[in-house]
Enzyme design. Structure first.
Site, short mmCIF file in Angstrom:
data_model
loop_
_atom_site.label_atom_id
_atom_site.label_comp_id
_atom_site.label_asym_id
_atom_site.label_seq_id
_atom_site.Cartn_x
_atom_site.Cartn_y
_atom_site.Cartn_z
N ASP A 212 0.67 -1.25 0.33
CA ASP A 212 -0.57 -0.34 0.32
C ASP A 212 0.91 1.08 -0.13
OD1 ASP A 212 -2.87 1.15 0.33
OD2 ASP A 212 -1.67 1.91 1.94
N GLU A 271 1.42 -0.75 -4.94
CA GLU A 271 0.14 0.21 -5.77
C GLU A 271 1.21 1.39 -5.66
OE1 GLU A 271 -3.38 2.69 -3.56
OE2 GLU A 271 -1.16 2.09 -2.25
#
Length: 542
Positions: A212, A271
């Site tokens: 993330d 990401e």
């Protein structure tokens, strides 16, 4: 004579280069214990569905202990499971069962920030300015006569300043919600902690991590001002001092070494938002992560010229570093593409065509739960259910509508099999009109979106031309795209709102229809492509 035992060779499949990875938003996939919230037991109960669908791996969104200020992306303990979602025993069982079905498991890791309930941050608040406890985070003195102004002009992704002041007058940085304080990645203890976290889950058997905010963590020296407002809109388009700093790549190189030290080709997926495709490609250099999400493809408008530009650029920049391109149409942070593509019948037609395009492109593809059912964005959720912190920036930017629980059965009332029988309330309400979009209803319909995905995924596994590799563009009329994979497979996409004729000589290059999202028609040697449609063709006699 003594023979020396020779260890068997390590088989390298490079599975990740053409894997189809299914994103499970755990809260909304399946509720196993009847509390109206999806959990690991629910995921485990539906593994057979995912195996039958034909995907290769499952990416699970965060299930760690969390106050849920950002629905799990505010982690209080990186080595456990929140009771809402189950237990560590449930995680182990899920991993084992998935492996038994030939499915790999990828879990989220959230390294840019923790929860404000993490023991480290609670200790930092109890400690004095300048203490070792505060050094793990980014605390600074404020500006102004009495330090009453934030240390710089950085803005939170969720709106408002990226700084919150504590009782003793210092400010701490949070690029997301105030409940998500940013870690200080200049501190060696932070590096050691996350290396240990990765090993904990790798030892448990996970096959990789989705990182993330992989472009976060490292900030520009001195924390300089941006000098402009609307900073959330700049991310991925312009250079900002809090994201995509060169120093982040040393972190990813260290993590790649950890991944490579385990058997089974464990992977890291970034990401990452970067201001150019070349900058994004840096995250997937041979000694860094294996994949990076392609948000440029996700954000492309329904236009043949723009789609081709994005595809060409993605393939080109991935090839520069020897990485596979990735393709994604939706995820838990954006409006579902059925709605983005116009909604209603038009949006559904385009979504069907986009699925065949994505699954025919070279590289790896991501499927967000429910897109295989053609689910639209839910735009009319009652106000009392809207909980996404991103709405603080803009009420219309909330992500609740793409996170509504999946409909599984077509009997009775909502939530249509999301929860066990007798449970009628889910954490977000399932629309009454989703009965016909349920898994049960679509399994029986050979023309459904689910049937299209199953057929496409089965063909993708069967045909060696698909997956990793290259593509060759073919001439096609304006508003259409056509390309070949290998010698025998072609994909042709009509992105216009009308029928398009393909002359006989050009159609002969394609071969015979293999799978179509709608149409086509063939008459007198002329092929007519249906509006907003894609067709797979084969020349198996070549």
């Amino acid at each position: 004579m003594t023979e020396l035992a020779v260890p068997p060779p390590v088989v390298t499949t490079r599975w990740w280069r053409d894997a189809v990875i299914y994103q499970v938003y755990v809260r909304s996939f399946a509720d196993g214990n009847g509390d109206g919230i999806g959990d690991l037991l629910g995921v485990r109960s539906r593994l057979g569905y995912l195996s039958d669908l034909g995907v290769d791996a499952i990416w699970l969104t965060p299930f760690y202990p969390s106050p849920m200020a950002d629905f799990g992306y505010d982690v209080a303990d990186y080595r456990d499971v929140d009771p809402i979602f189950g237990s560590l025993a449930d995680a182990r069982a899920l991993i084992e069962d998935a492996h038994g079905l030939g499915l790999r498991i990828i879990v989220d890791v959230v390294p840019n920030h923790t929860s404000d309930r993490h023991p480290w941050f609670e200790a930092a608040l109890r400690a004095a300015p300048g203490s070792p406890e505060r050094a793990r985070y980014i605390f600074r003195e404020g500006k102004g006569v009495a330090g009453e102004l934030p240390p710089n002009d950085w803005e939170s992704i969720f709106g408002g300043p990226a700084w919150t002041r504590v009782a003793d007058g210092q400010w701490y940085l949070h690029l997301f919600a105030p409940e998500q304080p940013d870690l200080n990645w200049e501190h060696p203890e932070v590096h050691e902690e996350f290396a240990d976290v990765l090993r904990f889950w790798l030892d448990l058997g996970v096959d990789g991590f989705r990182i993330d905010v992989a472009h976060g963590m490292v900030k520009a020296p001195g924390l300089p001002d941006v000098g402009a407002a609307g900073q959330a809109e700049m991310i991925g388009a312009q250079v900002v001092p809090f994201f995509d700093q060169d120093g982040v790549h040393e972190i990813h190189r260290a993590w790649r070494r950890i991944l490579d030290s385990y058997e089974g080709e464990r992977i890291g997926v970034a990401e990452a938002w970067a201001p150019s495709p070349e900058r994004l490609a840096n995250y997937v250099r041979p000694d860094e992560l294996h994949q990076a999400f392609n948000f440029h493809f996700l954000k492309a408008p329904w236009d043949a010229v723009r789609f081709r530009e994005v595809i060409d650029e993605s393939v080109r920049t991935s090839a520069l570093v020897g990485a596979p391109p990735t393709w994604v149409l939706s995820n838990h942070d954006v409006k579902r593409h059925v709605t983005r593509y116009g909604g209603g019948e038009r949006g559904l037609r385009r979504a069907r065509a986009a699925a065949l395009l994505m699954l025919a492109l070279p590289g790896s593809a991501y499927v967000y739960q429910g897109e295989e059912l053609g689910l639209p964005e839910v735009l009319d959720l009652p106000e009392r259910y809207l909980q996404d912190p991103q709405r603080l920036r803009d009420p219309d930017s909330g992500r609740d509508g793409c996170r509504v629980p999946l409909p599984w059965t077509d009997a009775g009332e909502p939530p249509y099999g999301f929860s066990p029988p007798g449970i009628t309330e889910s954490w977000l309400p399932v629309p009454a009109g989703w009965r016909d979009l349920s898994v049960e209803a679509q399994v029986r319909d050979g023309a459904s979106m689910l049937s299209l995905y199953r057929a496409a995924l089965a063909l993708r596994r069967e045909r060696p031309e698909l997956g990793d590799g290259t593509l060759t563009w073919l001439d096609s009329p304006p508003g259409t795209l056509a390309f070949r994979r290998g010698d025998t497979f072609a994909c042709v996409l009509n992105m216009t709102s009308g029928w398009v004729e393909i002359p006989h000589d050009r159609a002969a290059e394609y071969g015979e229809p293999l799978l179509a999202s709608g149409g086509p028609e063939t008459s007198g040697g002329v092929v007519r492509l249906a509006p907003d449609s894609a067709t797979w063709w084969t020349r198996d006699n070549v």
